[in-house]
Enzyme design. Structure first.
Site, PDB file in Angstrom:
ATOM      1  N   PHE A 225      -2.457  25.884   1.535  1.00  0.00           N
ATOM      2  CA  PHE A 225      -1.486  26.388   0.554  1.00  0.00           C
ATOM      3  C   PHE A 225      -0.824  27.641   1.117  1.00  0.00           C
ATOM      4  CE2 PHE A 225      -4.578  23.870  -1.702  1.00  0.00           C
ATOM      5  CZ  PHE A 225      -3.802  23.152  -2.612  1.00  0.00           C
TER       6      PHE A 225
ATOM      7  N   VAL B  89      -6.345  28.569   0.940  1.00  0.00           N
ATOM      8  CA  VAL B  89      -5.237  29.411   0.504  1.00  0.00           C
ATOM      9  C   VAL B  89      -5.024  30.474   1.582  1.00  0.00           C
ATOM     10  CG1 VAL B  89      -4.560  31.112  -1.233  1.00  0.00           C
ATOM     11  CG2 VAL B  89      -5.723  29.022  -1.943  1.00  0.00           C
ATOM     12  N   CYS B  90      -3.806  30.614   2.053  1.00  0.00           N
ATOM     13  CA  CYS B  90      -3.528  31.593   3.118  1.00  0.00           C
ATOM     14  C   CYS B  90      -3.763  33.015   2.618  1.00  0.00           C
ATOM     15  CB  CYS B  90      -2.083  31.471   3.587  1.00  0.00           C
ATOM     16  SG  CYS B  90      -1.598  32.839   4.668  1.00  0.00           S
ATOM     17  N   VAL B  91      -4.551  33.764   3.363  1.00  0.00           N
ATOM     18  CA  VAL B  91      -4.951  35.103   2.918  1.00  0.00           C
ATOM     19  C   VAL B  91      -3.761  36.052   2.791  1.00  0.00           C
ATOM     20  CG1 VAL B  91      -5.625  35.818   5.279  1.00  0.00           C
ATOM     21  CG2 VAL B  91      -6.536  37.041   3.301  1.00  0.00           C
TER      22      VAL B  91
ATOM     23  N   ALA C  22      -1.637  35.023  -0.072  1.00  0.00           N
ATOM     24  CA  ALA C  22      -2.381  35.219  -1.321  1.00  0.00           C
ATOM     25  C   ALA C  22      -2.411  36.686  -1.723  1.00  0.00           C
ATOM     26  CB  ALA C  22      -3.803  34.685  -1.169  1.00  0.00           C
TER      27      ALA C  22
END
Lengths: 130, 130
Positions: free
Chosen positions: B39, B77-79, B82
């Site tokens: 994501f 989820v991409c840090v 995010a």
């Protein structure tokens, strides 16, 4: 698929093309797309970048973002060479439609026709567009 | 076939997450493997447990969590994306001194390298975005 790839240092090397389609500002796609490109350099893959549609504006010389209060990240495109990312393709039709020429761009690129760029995309293992 | 999926848009505003979910579900039913769902951009908003749609609407976040549980899916989820958008797990909450955390069950936060790695490992990387 494995036999179609070159093996190097025990790892797979795939042809990755990152397709940049959006103007540098107004949305975050160009900036976050560039972040993926920089990370990809650490994976020793065969990376190329394509710029088409409003994405050609990402490479426009003389960007000044002071008035909109966001970071001007365009100098990063000039640093790509240091990451061994040297294959930059720009779609001719997109440049022309926007009244731009190669001289307006801040990095050396190869200008390809839409058909040529399409053929190049067809050769890729992975195409990620932003 | 081994598929990687990238979801680039948030839930409800765009069809991207619905289409990605339907694709993943259909692929799994046909016996294919989903290596990872990544994501990115506003797509990270598919991972917030605070999502509360009206009762007669689908719950896009819960749907992903349930699919992950049923098929042991890797939802990443991409840090960086995010953090920009306020998607936080318990570790990130502690690290950045936030008042709460909201990462939905079945999701994990990790780096962009996970997207590139999915491109390398999968037969196809399929993007659902704008």
């Amino acid at each position: 698929m494995m036999d179609e790839m070159d093996m190097e240092e025990g790892g797979v090397v795939k042809k990755f093309m990152f397709v940049n389609r959006k103007a540098p500002h107004g949305t975050i796609y160009a900036l976050e797309g560039l972040e993926v490109v920089l990370i990809s350099a650490a994976f020793d893959q065969d990376v190329s970048l394509a710029f088409c549609d409003d994405g050609v504006y990402e490479l426009k010389k003389g960007q000044d973002t002071k008035g909109i209060g966001v970071k001007n990240f365009s100098p990063t495109y000039r640093a790509l060479e240091g990451y061994d990312i040297e294959k930059l393709y720009v779609e001719k039709e997109s440049l022309e439609a926007r009244g731009l020429t190669e001289d307006d761009l801040l990095v050396d690129v190869q200008v390809l026709s839409s058909a040529e760029l399409g053929a190049l995309m067809d050769e890729q293992d992975v195409v990620i567009s932003f | 076939m081994k598929f990687g999926i990238m979801v680039s848009e948030g839930p409800y505003t765009h069809q991207a997450s619905d289409s990605a979910y339907n694709f993943a579900k259909a692929a799994l039913e046909k016996g294919h493997e989903i290596y990872r769902v990544f994501f990115y951009h506003d797509g990270v908003n598919n991972g917030t447990a605070f999502t509360t749609p009206p009762q007669d609407d689908r719950n896009i976040v819960n749907r992903w969590s349930e699919l992950a549980q049923q098929h042991n899916l890797d939802l990443v989820v991409c840090v960086a994306a995010a953090q920009r958008r306020g998607i936080v797990d318990a570790d990130e909450q502690k690290r950045h001194g936030k008042s709460g955390n909201n990462l939905a069950p079945g999701f994990r936060i990790s780096g962009l390298g996970q997207l590139v790695e999915a491109g390398i490992q999968c037969d196809r990387l399929v993007t659902f975005g704008d």
